[in-house]
Design a protein around this motif. Sequence first.
Motif, PDB file in Angstrom:
ATOM      1  N   ALA A  89      20.932  33.691  39.583  1.00 35.85           N
ATOM      2  CA  ALA A  89      20.130  34.191  38.518  1.00 35.85           C
ATOM      3  C   ALA A  89      20.495  35.603  38.235  1.00 35.85           C
ATOM      4  CB  ALA A  89      18.563  34.256  39.317  1.00 35.85           C
ATOM      5  N   GLY A  90      21.401  36.271  38.878  1.00 33.39           N
ATOM      6  CA  GLY A  90      21.779  37.769  38.607  1.00 33.39           C
ATOM      7  C   GLY A  90      23.463  37.750  38.480  1.00 33.39           C
ATOM      8  N   ASN A  91      23.935  36.707  38.617  1.00 28.52           N
ATOM      9  CA  ASN A  91      25.533  36.615  38.415  1.00 28.52           C
ATOM     10  C   ASN A  91      25.820  37.713  39.746  1.00 28.52           C
ATOM     11  OD1 ASN A  91      25.916  34.988  36.278  1.00 28.52           O
ATOM     12  ND2 ASN A  91      25.754  36.805  34.767  1.00 28.52           N
ATOM     13  N   ILE A  92      25.515  37.162  40.783  1.00 30.42           N
ATOM     14  CA  ILE A  92      25.873  38.154  42.085  1.00 30.42           C
ATOM     15  C   ILE A  92      27.312  37.772  42.426  1.00 30.42           C
ATOM     16  CG2 ILE A  92      25.332  38.681  44.389  1.00 30.42           C
ATOM     17  CD1 ILE A  92      23.463  39.766  42.174  1.00 30.42           C
ATOM     18  N   SER A  93      28.157  38.897  42.484  1.00 30.47           N
ATOM     19  CA  SER A  93      29.583  38.939  42.833  1.00 30.47           C
ATOM     20  C   SER A  93      29.422  38.531  44.462  1.00 30.47           C
ATOM     21  CB  SER A  93      30.441  40.031  42.395  1.00 30.47           C
ATOM     22  OG  SER A  93      31.247  40.371  43.093  1.00 30.47           O
ATOM     23  N   PRO A  94      30.735  37.791  44.901  1.00 34.55           N
ATOM     24  CA  PRO A  94      30.935  37.768  46.390  1.00 34.55           C
ATOM     25  C   PRO A  94      31.269  39.152  46.916  1.00 34.55           C
ATOM     26  CG  PRO A  94      32.308  36.247  45.052  1.00 34.55           C
ATOM     27  CD  PRO A  94      31.925  37.219  43.930  1.00 34.55           C
ATOM     28  N   GLU A  95      31.613  40.270  46.035  1.00 33.62           N
ATOM     29  CA  GLU A  95      31.532  41.627  46.624  1.00 33.62           C
ATOM     30  C   GLU A  95      30.344  42.077  46.982  1.00 33.62           C
ATOM     31  OE1 GLU A  95      34.750  42.365  47.363  1.00 33.62           O
ATOM     32  OE2 GLU A  95      35.207  40.299  46.394  1.00 33.62           O
ATOM     33  N   GLN A  96      29.485  41.753  46.271  1.00 33.58           N
ATOM     34  CA  GLN A  96      27.829  41.904  46.636  1.00 33.58           C
ATOM     35  C   GLN A  96      27.316  41.372  47.944  1.00 33.58           C
ATOM     36  OE1 GLN A  96      27.084  41.484  42.295  1.00 33.58           O
ATOM     37  NE2 GLN A  96      25.871  43.031  42.642  1.00 33.58           N
ATOM     38  N   TRP A  97      28.057  40.698  48.592  1.00 34.57           N
ATOM     39  CA  TRP A  97      27.744  40.070  49.977  1.00 34.57           C
ATOM     40  C   TRP A  97      28.197  40.793  51.252  1.00 34.57           C
ATOM     41  CZ3 TRP A  97      25.075  35.177  50.477  1.00 34.57           C
ATOM     42  CH2 TRP A  97      24.381  34.508  49.236  1.00 34.57           C
ATOM     43  N   PRO A  98      28.233  42.212  51.270  1.00 30.83           N
ATOM     44  CA  PRO A  98      28.947  42.604  52.663  1.00 30.83           C
ATOM     45  C   PRO A  98      28.510  42.177  54.083  1.00 30.83           C
ATOM     46  CG  PRO A  98      27.623  44.390  51.497  1.00 30.83           C
ATOM     47  CD  PRO A  98      27.731  43.013  50.411  1.00 30.83           C
ATOM     48  N   PHE A  99      29.490  42.090  54.940  1.00 29.95           N
ATOM     49  CA  PHE A  99      29.022  41.553  56.161  1.00 29.95           C
ATOM     50  C   PHE A  99      29.337  42.806  57.131  1.00 29.95           C
ATOM     51  CE2 PHE A  99      32.798  38.766  55.287  1.00 29.95           C
ATOM     52  CZ  PHE A  99      33.699  39.414  56.005  1.00 29.95           C
ATOM     53  N   GLU A 100      28.919  42.526  58.314  1.00 27.84           N
ATOM     54  CA  GLU A 100      29.211  43.612  59.445  1.00 27.84           C
ATOM     55  C   GLU A 100      28.794  44.818  58.889  1.00 27.84           C
ATOM     56  OE1 GLU A 100      33.451  43.255  60.657  1.00 27.84           O
ATOM     57  OE2 GLU A 100      33.029  41.682  61.907  1.00 27.84           O
TER      58      GLU A 100
END
Length: 273
Positions: free
Chosen positions: A141-152
């Motif tokens: 719904a927001g064209n969320i990029s993989p870079e907007q999923w930071p882990f650790e």
Amino acid sequence: MDGDHLKTLFVLGAMLLSMPLSAAQLDLQLGEHSRTWQTEELLKHPQVQNITIKNDVSYKKDMVYRAVPVAALLSGIKPEDHLQAVALDGFAAELAAAPLLNGEGARAWLAIEDPAHPWPPLSEGKHSAGPFYLVWTDPQAGNISPEQWPFEVASITRMAPVAERFPALLPDPALKKDDPVNLGFALFQKNCLACHRLNGAGDAQFGPDLNIPYSPTEYFGADFLKRYIRDPQSLRQWPQAKMPGFSAEVLPEGDLELLVGYLKHMAGRKIKP
């Protein structure tokens, strides 16, 4: 070594193996609303709940997390603010605040790894995505990029906008605000800056500089560059490759054109670091 010593070592080893992961802390550097959260505190947060993430970006499968809405943690943050989430390995995700504050549509959550119930490793020999992982429900719904999923994730900090911190990234100032190159610059910040620098500017520590000594628009044909952005492994394969592919759902074709247009423009604006 006698039997008693061996028995003692065996018992100690068994205790270490049975111990849960240690708790962690998350530093929120938000000006007057800064604070540090411990794992235990977040797991008891009044808004914590179980959420299901379909086809999780990092695990490539459905995952269930104990999570708190990110908006509930960003006291004092306004939609026009800019944030940076820094991971334990130095990955620095540049994040516009507005999507993080959404209460509907694409919604950001801070997933919390319970030391008593650790998450699986991301791959063989790797750590899990914990102790904290920024995930999204309904990301399409927001064209969320993989870079907007930071882990650790270790910290989230309110920062000055990218354009103020890194003027070497700026397109020609004579261009209008709505010029396609400036629109491409916004997409570069969202999708590329977490891993790449350009003209030596940025906080990234992972991918190569995208302008020095050469822009990828100078050594890739346009079609191959777009194909590489869509599916890096289709053109280059090596064991340590980390770049994710950007699907049309995440980066629509028009946005991909704008992003490549920004890179082409910056190829004529090289500034050696």
